[in-house]
Motif scaffolding. Structure first.
Motif, PDB file in Angstrom:
ATOM      1  N   GLN A 174      82.582   8.149 -44.242  1.00  0.00           N
ATOM      2  CA  GLN A 174      81.248   7.654 -43.884  1.00  0.00           C
ATOM      3  C   GLN A 174      80.387   7.431 -45.246  1.00  0.00           C
ATOM      4  OE1 GLN A 174      79.545   8.871 -40.428  1.00  0.00           O
ATOM      5  NE2 GLN A 174      81.406   8.904 -39.195  1.00  0.00           N
ATOM      6  N   GLN A 175      80.517   8.625 -45.855  1.00  0.00           N
ATOM      7  CA  GLN A 175      79.559   8.822 -47.235  1.00  0.00           C
ATOM      8  C   GLN A 175      80.227   8.663 -48.379  1.00  0.00           C
ATOM      9  OE1 GLN A 175      79.172  11.165 -44.378  1.00  0.00           O
ATOM     10  NE2 GLN A 175      77.783   9.746 -43.531  1.00  0.00           N
ATOM     11  N   VAL A 176      81.487   8.250 -48.334  1.00  0.00           N
ATOM     12  CA  VAL A 176      82.143   7.850 -49.449  1.00  0.00           C
ATOM     13  C   VAL A 176      82.183   6.155 -49.887  1.00  0.00           C
ATOM     14  CG1 VAL A 176      84.747   7.918 -50.710  1.00  0.00           C
ATOM     15  CG2 VAL A 176      83.803   9.638 -48.938  1.00  0.00           C
ATOM     16  N   PRO A 177      81.899   6.192 -51.303  1.00  0.00           N
ATOM     17  CA  PRO A 177      81.630   4.706 -51.691  1.00  0.00           C
ATOM     18  C   PRO A 177      82.869   4.311 -51.854  1.00  0.00           C
ATOM     19  CG  PRO A 177      80.697   6.055 -53.286  1.00  0.00           C
ATOM     20  CD  PRO A 177      81.290   6.903 -52.318  1.00  0.00           C
ATOM     21  N   GLY A 178      82.975   2.755 -51.916  1.00  0.00           N
ATOM     22  CA  GLY A 178      84.268   2.014 -52.638  1.00  0.00           C
ATOM     23  C   GLY A 178      85.523   1.744 -51.858  1.00  0.00           C
ATOM     24  N   SER A 179      86.404   1.240 -52.168  1.00  0.00           N
ATOM     25  CA  SER A 179      87.774   0.900 -51.727  1.00  0.00           C
ATOM     26  C   SER A 179      88.770   1.612 -52.613  1.00  0.00           C
ATOM     27  CB  SER A 179      87.825  -0.608 -51.563  1.00  0.00           C
ATOM     28  OG  SER A 179      87.757  -1.141 -52.755  1.00  0.00           O
ATOM     29  N   PHE A 180      90.012   2.043 -51.940  1.00  0.00           N
ATOM     30  CA  PHE A 180      90.915   2.540 -52.331  1.00  0.00           C
ATOM     31  C   PHE A 180      92.555   1.960 -52.397  1.00  0.00           C
ATOM     32  CE2 PHE A 180      87.346   5.070 -50.950  1.00  0.00           C
ATOM     33  CZ  PHE A 180      87.149   5.744 -52.225  1.00  0.00           C
ATOM     34  N   ASP A 181      93.290   2.235 -53.362  1.00  0.00           N
ATOM     35  CA  ASP A 181      94.580   1.816 -53.214  1.00  0.00           C
ATOM     36  C   ASP A 181      95.347   2.939 -52.406  1.00  0.00           C
ATOM     37  OD1 ASP A 181      94.818  -0.337 -55.178  1.00  0.00           O
ATOM     38  OD2 ASP A 181      93.723   1.494 -56.491  1.00  0.00           O
ATOM     39  N   ALA A 233      94.235  -4.471 -50.042  1.00  0.00           N
ATOM     40  CA  ALA A 233      95.634  -5.031 -49.524  1.00  0.00           C
ATOM     41  C   ALA A 233      96.742  -4.272 -50.225  1.00  0.00           C
ATOM     42  CB  ALA A 233      95.690  -6.526 -49.743  1.00  0.00           C
ATOM     43  N   GLY A 234      97.685  -3.933 -49.365  1.00  0.00           N
ATOM     44  CA  GLY A 234      98.996  -3.246 -49.805  1.00  0.00           C
ATOM     45  C   GLY A 234      98.792  -1.707 -50.173  1.00  0.00           C
ATOM     46  N   GLY A 235      97.496  -1.200 -49.809  1.00  0.00           N
ATOM     47  CA  GLY A 235      97.178   0.136 -50.143  1.00  0.00           C
ATOM     48  C   GLY A 235      97.965   1.060 -48.905  1.00  0.00           C
ATOM     49  N   ALA A 236      97.908   2.087 -49.308  1.00  0.00           N
ATOM     50  CA  ALA A 236      98.329   3.146 -48.232  1.00  0.00           C
ATOM     51  C   ALA A 236      97.735   4.573 -47.699  1.00  0.00           C
ATOM     52  CB  ALA A 236      99.915   3.776 -48.677  1.00  0.00           C
ATOM     53  N   ILE A 237      98.085   4.986 -46.415  1.00  0.00           N
ATOM     54  CA  ILE A 237      97.525   6.020 -45.975  1.00  0.00           C
ATOM     55  C   ILE A 237      98.488   6.995 -46.090  1.00  0.00           C
ATOM     56  CG2 ILE A 237      97.597   5.170 -43.752  1.00  0.00           C
ATOM     57  CD1 ILE A 237      94.937   6.686 -43.342  1.00  0.00           C
ATOM     58  N   PHE A 238      98.199   8.417 -46.324  1.00  0.00           N
ATOM     59  CA  PHE A 238      99.265   9.626 -46.168  1.00  0.00           C
ATOM     60  C   PHE A 238      98.393  10.562 -45.440  1.00  0.00           C
ATOM     61  CE2 PHE A 238     101.220   7.113 -49.333  1.00  0.00           C
ATOM     62  CZ  PHE A 238     102.578   7.725 -49.298  1.00  0.00           C
ATOM     63  N   LEU A 239      99.072  10.966 -44.248  1.00  0.00           N
ATOM     64  CA  LEU A 239      98.354  11.926 -43.481  1.00  0.00           C
ATOM     65  C   LEU A 239      99.298  13.259 -43.224  1.00  0.00           C
ATOM     66  CD1 LEU A 239      96.763   9.774 -40.797  1.00  0.00           C
ATOM     67  CD2 LEU A 239      95.618  10.925 -42.644  1.00  0.00           C
ATOM     68  N   GLU A 240      98.869  14.448 -43.360  1.00  0.00           N
ATOM     69  CA  GLU A 240      99.597  15.568 -42.952  1.00  0.00           C
ATOM     70  C   GLU A 240      99.491  15.671 -41.278  1.00  0.00           C
ATOM     71  OE1 GLU A 240     100.017  20.393 -43.550  1.00  0.00           O
ATOM     72  OE2 GLU A 240      99.431  18.979 -45.115  1.00  0.00           O
ATOM     73  N   GLY A 241     100.306  16.346 -40.396  1.00  0.00           N
ATOM     74  CA  GLY A 241     100.181  16.685 -39.119  1.00  0.00           C
ATOM     75  C   GLY A 241     101.079  17.296 -38.414  1.00  0.00           C
ATOM     76  N   VAL A 273     104.528  14.823 -42.696  1.00  0.00           N
ATOM     77  CA  VAL A 273     103.644  13.804 -43.460  1.00  0.00           C
ATOM     78  C   VAL A 273     104.011  12.550 -43.103  1.00  0.00           C
ATOM     79  CG1 VAL A 273     102.552  12.725 -45.527  1.00  0.00           C
ATOM     80  CG2 VAL A 273     103.037  15.163 -45.415  1.00  0.00           C
ATOM     81  N   ILE A 274     103.065  11.703 -42.725  1.00  0.00           N
ATOM     82  CA  ILE A 274     103.151  10.226 -42.193  1.00  0.00           C
ATOM     83  C   ILE A 274     102.416   9.034 -43.175  1.00  0.00           C
ATOM     84  CG2 ILE A 274     101.497  10.029 -40.524  1.00  0.00           C
ATOM     85  CD1 ILE A 274     103.471   8.477 -38.959  1.00  0.00           C
ATOM     86  N   SER A 275     103.159   8.204 -43.710  1.00  0.00           N
ATOM     87  CA  SER A 275     102.486   7.230 -44.543  1.00  0.00           C
ATOM     88  C   SER A 275     102.604   5.857 -43.974  1.00  0.00           C
ATOM     89  CB  SER A 275     102.910   7.407 -45.789  1.00  0.00           C
ATOM     90  OG  SER A 275     104.385   6.915 -46.022  1.00  0.00           O
ATOM     91  N   ALA A 276     101.842   5.022 -44.178  1.00  0.00           N
ATOM     92  CA  ALA A 276     101.870   3.565 -43.865  1.00  0.00           C
ATOM     93  C   ALA A 276     101.010   2.570 -45.004  1.00  0.00           C
ATOM     94  CB  ALA A 276     101.191   3.325 -42.666  1.00  0.00           C
ATOM     95  N   ARG A 277     101.598   1.373 -44.971  1.00  0.00           N
ATOM     96  CA  ARG A 277     100.873   0.351 -45.729  1.00  0.00           C
ATOM     97  C   ARG A 277      99.628  -0.357 -44.970  1.00  0.00           C
ATOM     98  NH1 ARG A 277     102.083  -0.807 -51.663  1.00  0.00           N
ATOM     99  NH2 ARG A 277     103.944   0.228 -51.707  1.00  0.00           N
ATOM    100  N   TRP A 278      98.672  -0.780 -45.480  1.00  0.00           N
ATOM    101  CA  TRP A 278      97.852  -1.783 -44.907  1.00  0.00           C
ATOM    102  C   TRP A 278      97.822  -3.147 -45.670  1.00  0.00           C
ATOM    103  CZ3 TRP A 278      95.065  -2.700 -41.004  1.00  0.00           C
ATOM    104  CH2 TRP A 278      94.054  -3.636 -40.694  1.00  0.00           C
ATOM    105  N   ARG A 279      97.605  -4.235 -44.815  1.00  0.00           N
ATOM    106  CA  ARG A 279      98.025  -5.488 -45.484  1.00  0.00           C
ATOM    107  C   ARG A 279      97.100  -6.290 -44.391  1.00  0.00           C
ATOM    108  NH1 ARG A 279     101.966  -5.422 -49.097  1.00  0.00           N
ATOM    109  NH2 ARG A 279     103.762  -4.131 -48.663  1.00  0.00           N
ATOM    110  N   ARG A 280      96.026  -6.755 -45.367  1.00  0.00           N
ATOM    111  CA  ARG A 280      94.831  -7.627 -44.659  1.00  0.00           C
ATOM    112  C   ARG A 280      95.536  -8.881 -44.439  1.00  0.00           C
ATOM    113  NH1 ARG A 280      91.514  -4.838 -48.146  1.00  0.00           N
ATOM    114  NH2 ARG A 280      89.871  -3.425 -47.073  1.00  0.00           N
ATOM    115  N   CYS A 281      95.019  -9.595 -43.257  1.00  0.00           N
ATOM    116  CA  CYS A 281      95.378 -10.902 -42.941  1.00  0.00           C
ATOM    117  C   CYS A 281      94.658 -12.008 -44.037  1.00  0.00           C
ATOM    118  CB  CYS A 281      95.087 -11.229 -41.889  1.00  0.00           C
ATOM    119  SG  CYS A 281      95.859 -10.487 -40.376  1.00  0.00           S
ATOM    120  N   ALA A 282      95.450 -12.828 -44.320  1.00  0.00           N
ATOM    121  CA  ALA A 282      95.076 -13.845 -45.374  1.00  0.00           C
ATOM    122  C   ALA A 282      93.826 -14.657 -44.670  1.00  0.00           C
ATOM    123  CB  ALA A 282      95.859 -14.763 -45.844  1.00  0.00           C
TER     124      ALA A 282
END
Length: 282
Positions: A174-181, A233-241, A273-282
């Protein structure tokens, strides 16, 4: 008193205090009191301990018998070949979390370039700092909702890197600026009932770093949803669980438009750990 007798005394005290690993803990604490390695201890069993070192050792044993983890007593924890400062303000880094670091480094190796990375729920900073040390040129930032955790992060950043990595006090993103890969997190993922039980026995780690909601996935679900608006676009999220949460997290990721989902196992063979890619629609 000799080192051998001190070890025997420590083992007996910790054993009757029902500590899980009395021999190991006594050895580590005696090494800390004497400022020598575990290997040196076993090579020096006949040597006599000076009074000051012995008193330090007894004080440490008393704290361990009261339930305080060895890592908090020593104010240090080895993680990914590094030594991190830790105290009661942060979760003690676990070997399981090294799986998250390895998964992140694998992604970075396969996606060379000027990646921008953010690690939330960073705590001691063990994930962000470990990745930064392996890839000094990467743009890496971190965040944590706890102001006190941010102070521990700063200590480790300065000691291990020599400078302060950007670290925000933030409720997830919420208080973190910017976008990320790349966005990573080891969020709290214990069930409410599990944390309540730990609280009853006086568990010393901060509840804020443990409490993951009724089924343990509340923070992960929020981060998955929020990251869809912060990943490039094409960025990824990695989560431990926890292993039992992975199927649900996979379904949750798919339902929110993520793809290329992968699960990584820890050294014990459990899904961690689980990871996934994010791809925005054109």
């Amino acid at each position: 008193m000799t080192i051998q007798n001190a070890l025997r005394e420590g083992h007996n005290l910790l054993f009757y205090a029902e500590v899980d690993t009395p021999v190991l803990d006594a050895t580590v604490l005696l090494g800390e009191a004497l400022d020598i390695s575990k290997e040196r201890i076993f090579a020096s069993l006949p040597e006599v301990i000076d009074g000051e070192s012995y008193q330090r050792y007894r004080d440490m044993l008393d704290r361990r018998c009261s339930g305080i983890p060895v890592s908090y007593i020593r104010n240090k924890k080895e993680f990914f070949g590094l030594e991190f400062y830790v105290d009661e303000r942060v979760l003690v880094p676990r070997p399981d979390t090294e799986t998250l670091v390895e998964a992140l480094l694998g992604f970075i190796d396969k996606n060379p370039g000027p990646l921008k990375i953010h690690d939330t729920c960073t705590g001691s900073g063990c994930v962000a700092i470990s990745v930064k040390l392996k890839n000094p040129g990467l743009d890496i930032s971190a965040s944590d909702i706890s102001r006190e955790a941010g102070k521990v992060f700063a200590i480790n950043s300065y000691v291990l890197l020599g400078y302060q990595l950007p670290c925000y006090r933030s409720d997830l993103l919420q208080q973190v600026p910017g976008s990320f890969d790349l966005i990573s997190a080891n969020p709290p993922y214990l069930l409410e009932s599990e944390v309540d039980n730990l609280s009853k026995i006086g568990w010393p780690e901060p509840e804020l770093a443990l409490r993951g909601g009724i089924d343990g996935t509340a923070l992960a679900e929020r981060l998955i949803t929020d990251s869809a608006f912060r990943l490039k676009a094409g960025g990824a999220i990695f989560l431990e669980g926890a292993a039992g949460q992975m199927e649900w997290l996979k379904a949750y990721l798919l339902a929110r438009g993520y793809s290329e989902i992968e699960v990584f196992k820890d050294l014990g063979g459990r899904d961690r750990v689980i990871s996934a890619r994010w791809r925005r629609c054109a």
